[in-house]
Scaffold this active site. Structure first.
Site, PDB file in Angstrom:
ATOM      1  N   ASP A  76      -0.732  -5.107   3.023  1.00  0.00           N
ATOM      2  CA  ASP A  76      -1.238  -3.895   3.676  1.00  0.00           C
ATOM      3  C   ASP A  76      -0.627  -3.869   5.069  1.00  0.00           C
ATOM      4  O   ASP A  76      -0.962  -4.710   5.916  1.00  0.00           O
ATOM      5  CB  ASP A  76      -2.758  -3.916   3.768  1.00  0.00           C
ATOM      6  CG  ASP A  76      -3.326  -2.577   4.228  1.00  0.00           C
ATOM      7  OD1 ASP A  76      -2.542  -1.741   4.718  1.00  0.00           O
ATOM      8  OD2 ASP A  76      -4.538  -2.374   4.095  1.00  0.00           O
TER       9      ASP A  76
ATOM     10  N   ASP B 286      -5.662  -4.988   0.408  1.00  0.00           N
ATOM     11  CA  ASP B 286      -6.654  -5.112   1.480  1.00  0.00           C
ATOM     12  C   ASP B 286      -7.286  -6.498   1.510  1.00  0.00           C
ATOM     13  O   ASP B 286      -7.705  -6.963   2.573  1.00  0.00           O
ATOM     14  CB  ASP B 286      -7.779  -4.085   1.291  1.00  0.00           C
ATOM     15  CG  ASP B 286      -7.302  -2.649   1.369  1.00  0.00           C
ATOM     16  OD1 ASP B 286      -6.571  -2.327   2.313  1.00  0.00           O
ATOM     17  OD2 ASP B 286      -7.664  -1.855   0.479  1.00  0.00           O
TER      18      ASP B 286
ATOM     19  N   THR C  53      -6.736   1.671   9.472  1.00  0.00           N
ATOM     20  CA  THR C  53      -5.958   2.765  10.066  1.00  0.00           C
ATOM     21  C   THR C  53      -6.810   3.702  10.919  1.00  0.00           C
ATOM     22  O   THR C  53      -6.324   4.256  11.904  1.00  0.00           O
ATOM     23  CB  THR C  53      -5.223   3.582   8.981  1.00  0.00           C
ATOM     24  OG1 THR C  53      -6.134   3.951   7.948  1.00  0.00           O
ATOM     25  CG2 THR C  53      -4.089   2.777   8.380  1.00  0.00           C
TER      26      THR C  53
ATOM     27  N   GLU D 176       0.825  -1.207   0.000  1.00  0.00           N
ATOM     28  CA  GLU D 176       0.000   0.000   0.000  1.00  0.00           C
ATOM     29  C   GLU D 176       0.859   1.258   0.000  1.00  0.00           C
ATOM     30  O   GLU D 176       0.637   2.181  -0.786  1.00  0.00           O
ATOM     31  CB  GLU D 176      -0.907   0.012   1.229  1.00  0.00           C
ATOM     32  CG  GLU D 176      -1.774   1.270   1.302  1.00  0.00           C
ATOM     33  CD  GLU D 176      -2.585   1.360   2.579  1.00  0.00           C
ATOM     34  OE1 GLU D 176      -3.638   1.995   2.540  1.00  0.00           O
ATOM     35  OE2 GLU D 176      -2.159   0.798   3.596  1.00  0.00           O
TER      36      GLU D 176
ATOM     37  N   ILE E 106      -0.877  -1.815   7.688  1.00  0.00           N
ATOM     38  CA  ILE E 106      -1.868  -1.609   8.750  1.00  0.00           C
ATOM     39  C   ILE E 106      -3.230  -1.446   8.077  1.00  0.00           C
ATOM     40  O   ILE E 106      -3.530  -0.391   7.506  1.00  0.00           O
ATOM     41  CB  ILE E 106      -1.566  -0.375   9.621  1.00  0.00           C
ATOM     42  CG1 ILE E 106      -0.159  -0.453  10.228  1.00  0.00           C
ATOM     43  CG2 ILE E 106      -2.608  -0.252  10.738  1.00  0.00           C
ATOM     44  CD1 ILE E 106       0.237   0.783  11.033  1.00  0.00           C
ATOM     45  N   ASP E 107      -4.036  -2.467   8.115  1.00  0.00           N
ATOM     46  CA  ASP E 107      -5.388  -2.392   7.564  1.00  0.00           C
ATOM     47  C   ASP E 107      -6.337  -2.026   8.697  1.00  0.00           C
ATOM     48  O   ASP E 107      -6.375  -2.710   9.729  1.00  0.00           O
ATOM     49  CB  ASP E 107      -5.790  -3.731   6.937  1.00  0.00           C
ATOM     50  CG  ASP E 107      -7.101  -3.626   6.192  1.00  0.00           C
ATOM     51  OD1 ASP E 107      -7.260  -2.661   5.421  1.00  0.00           O
ATOM     52  OD2 ASP E 107      -7.979  -4.502   6.379  1.00  0.00           O
TER      53      ASP E 107
END
Length: 338
Positions: A101, A256, A106, A81, A103-104
């Site tokens: 990703d 994601d 956020t 990402e 940190i999915d």
């Protein structure tokens, strides 16, 4: 595995999975550090400060992951990402490619809402084949190695591990029939596009999904209820687990959903692309598998994931999933993501 031929075998995937799980746990420590930094900042409500911290830790986690992958699997490609946001555009090829990703979820991460995770998917021959989704918050990390993770390898099943307990095969219980959307617990998300066209379209769709047709909502399906976890990866994982009946979103990206797609499919779930993709696959004379995750589906930014449904005397589980998909797409509006 030969670096020149880039041929992945089952034994290779098991080795990659072991590496990926360890990497996810390492990244989880950094995610928790970032969350603590944001929560302890005195002016966390100042948008600039919180956004800067999120970006800092998003980038830091991705760089950690990218570096470790490069050392362990230097011939593998990488789609992330943050790399994408900074201008790197790696096209899908047949080569093994990590799709990440860092940190999915956020927004959850900023607010301390404990539904954020790292999502690590592996694509091979343009198909998702391995997934690890790791949420370091769910056990509140009461001990140093307390964690919750979802894992899956194509053809090997998918599993949930809570803390240091033994892995549990997904779905966690025997799937039940799903006679209609009225019996379904659905997951949806507002997404980041808050423009008028998108919000009106989604609001109208949500209204019909939840609304009572006998009380003035034309086309209402009166779904059992609707949830939003704030993380595509965790929504999909909950479908795989059996806690949600389906999840729909327009606007998220391959990183994601890549890991979650493998986990859902290995738990008996079905993954559908856009309205148009489903219509083409189910048109008269079509030989397209409506549940095949092609590169167009993976990168199409429109996803519908339906949990495992058992066979009944009247229809197979696959037929039931297709029926639910059709009913759902007849209810909601399509919209083009930004």
């Amino acid at each position: 595995m030969s670096a020149d031929t880039q041929t992945l075998k089952t034994v290779d995937l098991r080795s990659v999975l072991t590496f990926t799980v360890k990497l996810a746990r390492t990244a989880g420590t950094l995610i928790l550090e970032g969350s603590q930094a944001i929560q302890s900042t005195s002016d966390v409500n100042e948008k600039k400060n919180s956004v800067d911290l999120v970006t800092e830790y998003d980038v830091a986690v991705e760089e950690l992951v990218k570096s470790e992958i490069a050392k362990a699997y230097p011939s593998f490609k990488f789609i992330g990402e943050e790399s994408y946001s900074s201008g790197t555009r790696n096209e899908l090829t047949d080569d093994p490619t990590f799709c990440v990703d860092p940190i999915d979820g956020t927004t959850n991460f900023v607010h301390g809402f404990p539904f954020a995770c790292i999502s690590l998917g592996l694509i091979y021959q343009k198909r998702p084949v391995l997934g690890v989704i790791y949420n370091p918050f769910l056990d509140h990390l009461a001990v140093a190695d307390s964690y919750t993770k979802y894992t899956g390898i194509e053809g090997q099943g998918s599993f949930l591990t809570r803390g240091n307990n033994q892995p549990l095969k997904l779905p966690l219980t025997n799937p039940k029939p799903l006679p209609s959307l009225q019996k379904a617990l659905l997951a949806i998300e507002w997404g980041s596009d808050r423009g008028e066209k998108n919000l009106i379209s989604k609001s109208d769709s949500f209204l019909r999904l939840a609304g009572d047709p006998a009380d003035g909502i034309a086309g209402g399906r009166m779904a059992h209820s609707i949830r939003s976890l704030g993380s595509a990866a965790l929504n999909i994982s909950m479908v795989a687990q059996g806690g949600l009946d389906l999840y729909w979103e327009i606007g998220c990206w391959p990183w994601d959903v890549c890991a979650g797609i493998v986990i859902a499919q290995e738990a008996g779930g079905a993954v559908v692309g856009s309205h148009a993709a489903l219509a083409a696959a189910t048109s008269t004379g079509s030989s397209i598998d409506p549940f095949k995750v092609t590169p167009d589906v993976l990168t199409g930014r429109k996803y519908l994931i339906i949990r495992a449904i058992p066979d009944t005397p009247n229809e197979t589980g696959r037929e039931a999933q297709l029926r639910i998909a059709r009913d759902f797409y007849q209810t909601v509006e399509d919209v083009e993501p930004k």
